[in-house]
Motif scaffolding. Structure first.
Motif, PDB file in Angstrom:
ATOM      1  N   PHE A  88      43.799  34.669  33.733  1.00 56.61           N
ATOM      2  CA  PHE A  88      43.835  34.296  35.187  1.00 56.61           C
ATOM      3  C   PHE A  88      45.243  34.575  35.649  1.00 56.61           C
ATOM      4  CE2 PHE A  88      41.021  31.416  32.686  1.00 56.61           C
ATOM      5  CZ  PHE A  88      40.014  31.232  33.679  1.00 56.61           C
ATOM      6  N   ASP A  89      45.017  35.583  36.544  1.00 58.78           N
ATOM      7  CA  ASP A  89      46.365  36.225  37.418  1.00 58.78           C
ATOM      8  C   ASP A  89      46.377  35.582  38.640  1.00 58.78           C
ATOM      9  OD1 ASP A  89      48.506  37.837  37.546  1.00 58.78           O
ATOM     10  OD2 ASP A  89      47.416  39.651  38.018  1.00 58.78           O
ATOM     11  N   ASP A  90      47.688  35.335  39.127  1.00 59.94           N
ATOM     12  CA  ASP A  90      48.019  34.872  40.202  1.00 59.94           C
ATOM     13  C   ASP A  90      47.442  33.753  40.475  1.00 59.94           C
ATOM     14  OD1 ASP A  90      49.570  36.775  41.153  1.00 59.94           O
ATOM     15  OD2 ASP A  90      47.853  37.926  42.236  1.00 59.94           O
ATOM     16  N   LEU A  91      47.766  32.543  39.589  1.00 58.39           N
ATOM     17  CA  LEU A  91      46.886  31.418  39.540  1.00 58.39           C
ATOM     18  C   LEU A  91      47.424  30.504  40.686  1.00 58.39           C
ATOM     19  CD1 LEU A  91      45.355  29.736  37.238  1.00 58.39           C
ATOM     20  CD2 LEU A  91      47.286  28.607  36.919  1.00 58.39           C
ATOM     21  N   HIS A  92      48.652  30.843  41.413  1.00 61.69           N
ATOM     22  CA  HIS A  92      48.804  30.064  42.296  1.00 61.69           C
ATOM     23  C   HIS A  92      47.929  30.135  43.675  1.00 61.69           C
ATOM     24  CE1 HIS A  92      51.066  34.094  41.928  1.00 61.69           C
ATOM     25  NE2 HIS A  92      50.822  34.142  43.385  1.00 61.69           N
ATOM     26  N   PHE A  93      46.912  31.180  43.689  1.00 58.79           N
ATOM     27  CA  PHE A  93      46.145  31.213  44.813  1.00 58.79           C
ATOM     28  C   PHE A  93      44.800  30.939  44.089  1.00 58.79           C
ATOM     29  CE2 PHE A  93      48.462  35.659  45.627  1.00 58.79           C
ATOM     30  CZ  PHE A  93      49.162  34.777  46.895  1.00 58.79           C
ATOM     31  N   ILE A  94      44.491  30.235  43.291  1.00 61.20           N
ATOM     32  CA  ILE A  94      43.220  29.733  42.440  1.00 61.20           C
ATOM     33  C   ILE A  94      42.451  28.837  43.507  1.00 61.20           C
ATOM     34  CG2 ILE A  94      44.159  27.765  41.208  1.00 61.20           C
ATOM     35  CD1 ILE A  94      42.318  28.456  38.893  1.00 61.20           C
ATOM     36  N   ASP A  95      41.153  28.967  43.667  1.00 60.83           N
ATOM     37  CA  ASP A  95      40.315  28.099  44.513  1.00 60.83           C
ATOM     38  C   ASP A  95      40.220  26.856  43.993  1.00 60.83           C
ATOM     39  OD1 ASP A  95      37.335  28.447  43.509  1.00 60.83           O
ATOM     40  OD2 ASP A  95      38.453  30.176  43.205  1.00 60.83           O
ATOM     41  N   GLU A  96      39.837  25.887  44.893  1.00 58.41           N
ATOM     42  CA  GLU A  96      39.741  24.620  44.128  1.00 58.41           C
ATOM     43  C   GLU A  96      38.451  24.385  42.902  1.00 58.41           C
ATOM     44  OE1 GLU A  96      38.095  20.172  45.714  1.00 58.41           O
ATOM     45  OE2 GLU A  96      38.573  21.634  47.180  1.00 58.41           O
ATOM     46  N   ARG A 143      39.126  32.238  17.752  1.00 57.70           N
ATOM     47  CA  ARG A 143      40.342  32.331  18.358  1.00 57.70           C
ATOM     48  C   ARG A 143      40.503  32.506  19.708  1.00 57.70           C
ATOM     49  NH1 ARG A 143      42.434  37.018  15.203  1.00 57.70           N
ATOM     50  NH2 ARG A 143      40.388  37.590  15.343  1.00 57.70           N
ATOM     51  N   ILE A 144      40.911  31.469  20.807  1.00 57.21           N
ATOM     52  CA  ILE A 144      40.844  31.822  22.028  1.00 57.21           C
ATOM     53  C   ILE A 144      42.245  31.667  22.630  1.00 57.21           C
ATOM     54  CG2 ILE A 144      39.997  30.953  24.288  1.00 57.21           C
ATOM     55  CD1 ILE A 144      37.674  29.375  22.569  1.00 57.21           C
ATOM     56  N   MET A 145      42.702  32.651  23.345  1.00 53.09           N
ATOM     57  CA  MET A 145      43.872  32.683  24.116  1.00 53.09           C
ATOM     58  C   MET A 145      43.447  32.730  25.727  1.00 53.09           C
ATOM     59  SD  MET A 145      46.904  35.467  24.097  1.00 53.09           S
ATOM     60  CE  MET A 145      47.675  34.689  22.767  1.00 53.09           C
ATOM     61  N   ILE A 146      44.525  31.887  26.382  1.00 45.12           N
ATOM     62  CA  ILE A 146      44.155  31.745  27.746  1.00 45.12           C
ATOM     63  C   ILE A 146      45.688  32.199  28.242  1.00 45.12           C
ATOM     64  CG2 ILE A 146      43.740  30.279  29.991  1.00 45.12           C
ATOM     65  CD1 ILE A 146      42.054  28.609  28.129  1.00 45.12           C
ATOM     66  N   ILE A 147      45.983  33.252  29.086  1.00 46.41           N
ATOM     67  CA  ILE A 147      46.873  33.573  29.810  1.00 46.41           C
ATOM     68  C   ILE A 147      47.014  33.062  31.254  1.00 46.41           C
ATOM     69  CG2 ILE A 147      48.252  35.670  30.359  1.00 46.41           C
ATOM     70  CD1 ILE A 147      47.362  36.976  27.884  1.00 46.41           C
ATOM     71  N   LEU A 148      47.759  32.197  31.688  1.00 51.23           N
ATOM     72  CA  LEU A 148      47.907  32.039  33.191  1.00 51.23           C
ATOM     73  C   LEU A 148      49.080  32.582  33.733  1.00 51.23           C
ATOM     74  CD1 LEU A 148      47.225  28.153  32.340  1.00 51.23           C
ATOM     75  CD2 LEU A 148      45.512  29.908  32.827  1.00 51.23           C
ATOM     76  N   SER A 149      49.206  33.384  34.710  1.00 46.96           N
ATOM     77  CA  SER A 149      50.401  33.735  35.422  1.00 46.96           C
ATOM     78  C   SER A 149      50.378  33.238  36.727  1.00 46.96           C
ATOM     79  CB  SER A 149      50.317  35.560  35.280  1.00 46.96           C
ATOM     80  OG  SER A 149      49.528  35.752  36.499  1.00 46.96           O
ATOM     81  N   PHE A 150      51.689  32.767  37.222  1.00 51.02           N
ATOM     82  CA  PHE A 150      51.816  32.226  38.302  1.00 51.02           C
ATOM     83  C   PHE A 150      53.413  32.648  38.652  1.00 51.02           C
ATOM     84  CE2 PHE A 150      51.804  29.237  35.058  1.00 51.02           C
ATOM     85  CZ  PHE A 150      53.062  28.571  35.340  1.00 51.02           C
ATOM     86  N   ARG A 151      53.521  32.404  40.216  1.00 56.68           N
ATOM     87  CA  ARG A 151      54.724  32.555  40.614  1.00 56.68           C
ATOM     88  C   ARG A 151      55.553  31.191  39.976  1.00 56.68           C
ATOM     89  NH1 ARG A 151      53.461  34.298  46.752  1.00 56.68           N
ATOM     90  NH2 ARG A 151      52.548  36.541  46.431  1.00 56.68           N
ATOM     91  N   GLY A 194      57.766  28.298  39.745  1.00 56.66           N
ATOM     92  CA  GLY A 194      57.723  27.045  40.600  1.00 56.66           C
ATOM     93  C   GLY A 194      56.195  26.848  41.199  1.00 56.66           C
ATOM     94  N   GLN A 195      55.332  27.543  41.277  1.00 57.42           N
ATOM     95  CA  GLN A 195      54.057  27.494  41.886  1.00 57.42           C
ATOM     96  C   GLN A 195      52.821  27.283  41.033  1.00 57.42           C
ATOM     97  OE1 GLN A 195      53.213  30.105  45.128  1.00 57.42           O
ATOM     98  NE2 GLN A 195      55.482  30.513  45.428  1.00 57.42           N
ATOM     99  N   MET A 196      53.020  26.563  39.702  1.00 54.61           N
ATOM    100  CA  MET A 196      52.032  26.421  39.086  1.00 54.61           C
ATOM    101  C   MET A 196      51.251  25.360  39.816  1.00 54.61           C
ATOM    102  SD  MET A 196      51.591  25.004  35.033  1.00 54.61           S
ATOM    103  CE  MET A 196      52.021  23.364  35.401  1.00 54.61           C
ATOM    104  N   PRO A 197      50.016  25.257  39.772  1.00 56.59           N
ATOM    105  CA  PRO A 197      48.930  24.237  40.508  1.00 56.59           C
ATOM    106  C   PRO A 197      49.292  22.858  39.963  1.00 56.59           C
ATOM    107  CG  PRO A 197      47.551  26.109  40.170  1.00 56.59           C
ATOM    108  CD  PRO A 197      49.001  26.578  39.385  1.00 56.59           C
TER     109      PRO A 197
END
Length: 358
Positions: free
Chosen positions: A103-111, A137-145, A147-150
């Motif tokens: 999940f790239d740019d998580l700070h823009f994720i919709d509701e 085996r499951i890896m979830i990669i979350l990228s966000f700016r 200080g801007q994690m939801p």
């Protein structure tokens, strides 16, 4: 569900322009490969959830179910995504591979996507096969700016690692440029200014290197005056746009009004309605050559294109005068209505966007 729309499209290799029946057929064909690799009950449940998956992927205006509330509908859609990712995880395990979800740019994720992501985090950790030999085996990669994690993202149940991606320093910038422009020495003062102006942004450095490469295509050598450093990345992008002939640049602006991803046939008809007219084939070839566009899926006589990066798309779009932008959106909407009369419902969301912007 924008985040999951892209996941579904990427996994099943779905192009932009499909009717619900075509999307269902492509997904169904891919799922045939799951037979014998995941439990029959899971496969049946996944096939039953096809209408919801086709809806989330953006090909249908209805999720194919009756729900009294939005919350009820969201719960069913969340479950359909869980079924899909569970099936993919087991399919990957059968081939001794992990499932990696980015999940790239998580700070823009919709509701809706955020709610579904929390649902998945809660349930994906329990995914296991009745075949005890298979290890998922499951890896979830979350990228966000920074200080801007939801705030509503619940990671408490995950085994996780936080990685802070630092800005590129001057040494790393020099290494990046040295690998990209082998045989050319970049003055230390240029590298120092690049580090300061770019603030270590890799996209800026990549765009700057691309501008130097374009200079090298037109000259046998480069001198100090060629190492201009624009104040920001948008200036760099616009300088690349200016390197195109006027007709090709205007065509790119028309394409940006359609969207970050667009069908060639729509662009052709928009171009035919709006002066000046372009040599479509030549302009698209040039735009791909300087890495503004990527050529994607071919469907019969039509081809899907996309801007290589959202920043590129936004920079080109923002370069359009407001009055021209409104006219372009109006024309795009008219072309969609003319071209897709038989399957217009799947274009309702696009039409709403273009008429609103017009």
């Amino acid at each position: 569900f924008a985040s999951f729309k892209q996941i579904i499209r990427d996994f099943f290799c779905l192009p932009e322009e499909l009717c619900p029946e075509e999307a269902t057929h492509i997904i169904q064909t891919k799922l045939d490969d799951f037979k014998g690799k995941i439990e029959p009950e899971l496969l049946k449940a996944l096939i039953d959830a096809l209408p919801q998956l086709v809806f989330i992927a953006g090909y249908a205006i209805s999720p194919g179910m009756a729900c009294e509330t939005r919350e009820d509908a969201g719960a069913v859609l969340n479950q359909s995504i869980l079924l899909l990712l569970k099936a993919i995880a087991l399919y990957q395990a059968f081939h001794n591979q992990a499932l990696v979800i980015i999940f790239d740019d998580l700070h823009f994720i919709d509701e809706a996507s955020l709610g579904c992501l929390n649902f998945l985090i809660k349930h994906l950790s329990r995914v296991q096969s009745k075949n005890t030999v298979l290890k998922t085996r499951i890896m979830i990669i979350l990228s966000f700016r920074k200080g801007q994690m939801p705030k509503d993202l619940d990671l408490a149940k995950l085994q996780r690692e936080n990685i802070l991606l630092e800005e590129l320093n001057q040494k790393q910038i020099a290494l990046f440029i040295g690998n990209s422009l082998q045989g050319y020495d970049i003055p230390a003062l240029v590298l120092k200014k690049l580090a300061k102006v770019s603030a270590g942004n890799p996209f800026y450095i990549e765009e700057w290197v691309a501008s130097i490469k374009r200079t090298l295509n037109n000259k046998d050598s480069i001198d100090h005056d060629d190492f201009t450093i624009p104040d920001n990345v948008l200036e760099l992008v616009l300088s690349r746009l200016m390197s195109l002939d006027k007709l090709s640049a205007v065509l790119l602006q028309k394409a940006s009004a359609i969207g970050q991803t667009f069908m060639k046939s729509i662009l052709q008809k928009v171009d035919a309605k709006l002066a000046p007219h372009s040599n479509i084939e030549l302009s698209m070839e040039q735009s791909c050559a300087i890495e503004f566009l990527n050529e994607g899926f071919a469907k019969g006589w039509d081809t899907e294109y996309s801007f290589r990066h959202s920043i590129l798309h936004q920079a080109v779009y923002d370069s359009i005068l407001t009055i021209n932008r409104q006219l372009m959106h109006k024309t795009v909407a008219e072309v969609i209505e003319e071209q897709y009369q038989d399957v217009l419902p799947q274009w309702y969301f696009a039409l709403e966007h273009h008429y609103y912007e017009a």
